[in-house]
Design a protein around this motif. Sequence first.
Motif, PDB file in Angstrom:
ATOM      1  N   GLU A 153      18.921  18.814  37.745  1.00  0.00           N
ATOM      2  CA  GLU A 153      19.611  19.437  38.844  1.00  0.00           C
ATOM      3  C   GLU A 153      20.857  20.187  38.584  1.00  0.00           C
ATOM      4  OE1 GLU A 153      19.906  16.586  42.226  1.00  0.00           O
ATOM      5  OE2 GLU A 153      17.665  16.311  42.078  1.00  0.00           O
ATOM      6  N   LYS A 154      21.686  19.296  37.573  1.00  0.00           N
ATOM      7  CA  LYS A 154      22.896  19.762  37.209  1.00  0.00           C
ATOM      8  C   LYS A 154      22.758  20.870  36.174  1.00  0.00           C
ATOM      9  CE  LYS A 154      25.590  15.677  38.087  1.00  0.00           C
ATOM     10  NZ  LYS A 154      26.486  14.535  37.234  1.00  0.00           N
ATOM     11  N   THR A 186      13.229  15.182  46.479  1.00  0.00           N
ATOM     12  CA  THR A 186      14.749  15.333  46.778  1.00  0.00           C
ATOM     13  C   THR A 186      15.310  16.559  45.932  1.00  0.00           C
ATOM     14  OG1 THR A 186      15.297  13.021  47.291  1.00  0.00           O
ATOM     15  CG2 THR A 186      17.160  14.463  46.218  1.00  0.00           C
ATOM     16  N   THR A 187      14.861  16.490  44.611  1.00  0.00           N
ATOM     17  CA  THR A 187      15.132  17.477  43.580  1.00  0.00           C
ATOM     18  C   THR A 187      14.795  18.849  43.782  1.00  0.00           C
ATOM     19  OG1 THR A 187      15.144  15.976  41.529  1.00  0.00           O
ATOM     20  CG2 THR A 187      14.680  18.376  40.972  1.00  0.00           C
ATOM     21  N   GLY A 206      16.171   8.810  36.194  1.00  0.00           N
ATOM     22  CA  GLY A 206      17.557   9.184  36.163  1.00  0.00           C
ATOM     23  C   GLY A 206      17.555  10.813  35.440  1.00  0.00           C
ATOM     24  N   ASP A 207      16.669  11.318  35.039  1.00  0.00           N
ATOM     25  CA  ASP A 207      16.905  12.443  34.366  1.00  0.00           C
ATOM     26  C   ASP A 207      16.746  13.850  35.644  1.00  0.00           C
ATOM     27  OD1 ASP A 207      16.829  11.854  31.907  1.00  0.00           O
ATOM     28  OD2 ASP A 207      14.706  12.045  31.451  1.00  0.00           O
ATOM     29  N   ALA A 215      16.642  20.415  46.692  1.00  0.00           N
ATOM     30  CA  ALA A 215      17.910  20.690  46.331  1.00  0.00           C
ATOM     31  C   ALA A 215      18.015  22.194  45.481  1.00  0.00           C
ATOM     32  CB  ALA A 215      18.662  19.714  45.390  1.00  0.00           C
ATOM     33  N   ASN A 241      11.377  10.558  43.488  1.00  0.00           N
ATOM     34  CA  ASN A 241      12.474  11.671  43.364  1.00  0.00           C
ATOM     35  C   ASN A 241      11.997  13.047  43.393  1.00  0.00           C
ATOM     36  OD1 ASN A 241      14.407   9.510  42.911  1.00  0.00           O
ATOM     37  ND2 ASN A 241      13.796   9.644  40.645  1.00  0.00           N
ATOM     38  N   LYS A 245      18.527  14.069  38.065  1.00  0.00           N
ATOM     39  CA  LYS A 245      19.865  14.368  38.566  1.00  0.00           C
ATOM     40  C   LYS A 245      20.325  15.163  37.552  1.00  0.00           C
ATOM     41  CE  LYS A 245      24.394  12.266  39.867  1.00  0.00           C
ATOM     42  NZ  LYS A 245      24.984  11.236  40.172  1.00  0.00           N
ATOM     43  N   THR A 246      20.095  14.865  36.055  1.00  0.00           N
ATOM     44  CA  THR A 246      20.753  15.778  35.200  1.00  0.00           C
ATOM     45  C   THR A 246      20.006  17.144  35.175  1.00  0.00           C
ATOM     46  OG1 THR A 246      20.790  13.813  33.764  1.00  0.00           O
ATOM     47  CG2 THR A 246      20.615  15.800  32.638  1.00  0.00           C
TER      48      THR A 246
END
Length: 402
Positions: A339-340, A375-376, A333-334, A379, A372, A336-337
Motif C-alpha cells: 500500500e505504501k 482492506t488493501t 505483513g507485505d 484502500a 487482508n 501494508k508495505t
Amino acid sequence: MTATWIGTALEQLRSNVTGANRKGNVGGLLARHLLSGDPRFNIEWDVNCNETWMHDVYDASNLACVAALAYTIHATGDGTYLADLENGLMRATTRDPAAAGHGTALHDIGVLLGLCIGAQLLRNRSESYAIWCLSVARQLAQTPSGRTDALTCYACHLCTKDPLAPTLDMQSPVESRAAFAWWFRLPSEISKAPHEQLTKVHESVVQDALSASLDRYPAHQSALIWSCIRNAVSDTTSDALRSPATVVHALRNFETAMKRWRWDSDKLQKPIRWPIRSEREVQDILWLILRPIFDDLEDEDTLPKFGHSTYRADFGIPSLGLLIEAKYARSAGDFKTIEKEVLQDLVPYLKTPERYSEVIVFIYDESSSVQNHDTTIRALRSLPGISEVLVVCRPSQLPLGS
C-alpha cells in the motif's frame, strides 16, 4: 444506419462475385484465389474446370482457357491436365508481350495471374514460362502514373523471389487501394505492413464505397473491396474491444488459468515445475497474458524523472493510457508495505497524463492471506488514478515457498 449500409454493400459485392461463380470463369476463379477460402464469404464455389469443360471448352490457344485451367489445378492439386496446361503455356510464350495492346488478354490481370500460377506449377519442368510471365508483368507495372498496382506486384511475386513492391496512391481507384490492403495480408508481407497507411486505406475504401455504384465492379475487384471492408470492420471492432476493461477481464481470470500451471509430482521420471518466487516471475506471466492482445505493451516503461528519482512502471499500454503495476506478497505483513509503495509511486506514475492517466494494481499473494485482501483493495481503489486493484492467490498445487 452505418451498420445497415455496410451489410447492404457487402451483400452487393458478394452478389457481383457469385455472378461469376461458373466453371472456367476467370473472374470467378481469381475472386476465389484472392479470398483464399475466407470462411466469412460463405459460398459454395463452382468455378473449377472439370472433364466436361475440358472436352467442350478448353482451347490451348486461348489464354483465358489456359489461365482458368491453371487456377483449377492450383486449387485442386489434381495434375491430370498438366500436359494440357503446358501445351497452353508453350503457345502463350511464343507471343510477343510488347505487341499486345490494351484490351488484349495479356492486359487482363485475371488472365495474367492465372498464367503466372501455371508457370509456377510447371517450374520444375521449365523456367522459361515464369521468365516470360515476369516480362509481361513487369511491362504492365510500368504505368504513366508511376504507381505499381498490388496485383501486378503479385504477378511478379509468383514468378520471382525479388518481387516489386506496391505503391500507395490515395487518389487511385478504390479497387487499387483495396488491392494494396490485400497485399499486406499475404503471409510473406504481413510483417511489413505499414499500419498507419493501412488504417487510412481501410477508412478511404469504406468512405468511397459509400457513394459508389457497387454493382459495376467485376468479380475480382468486388472480392478485393469486400475483403477490405470486412477487415476494416473487424479491425475497428477489435480496437474497440481492446480497452482497460479487457485488461481487467484477462487478469481477473488469472487464478482460473493457473489451473494448468505445472508442478509435477515426484512420481514422474522428469517432473516439470514452474516456481513463482518473486515479482519478476509474476511480471513474466502477465506479459504472456497481455502481449498477444496489446501490440504496444511496454515492458518496464521508463517514466520521466520525478525530482532526483527515476521511475519504471512494470507495464505500460500507451494506446489505453494505462499502467499496470505488479506486486508480490510473501506474507500477510507485505500488504501494508505494498500500500505504501503504490501510494509513493502514484504521483510520478501519473505525472504525464497525456500518456498515462490510470493504473491497475495486480497483487500475487504467495501467502494466501485472504483476510487482508479487502482492506488493501479498498484502500488502493480510493486513490485517484487507480482504476482497479486485483489480488490473486497462488495455485494450490504450488507448495508454499516454492
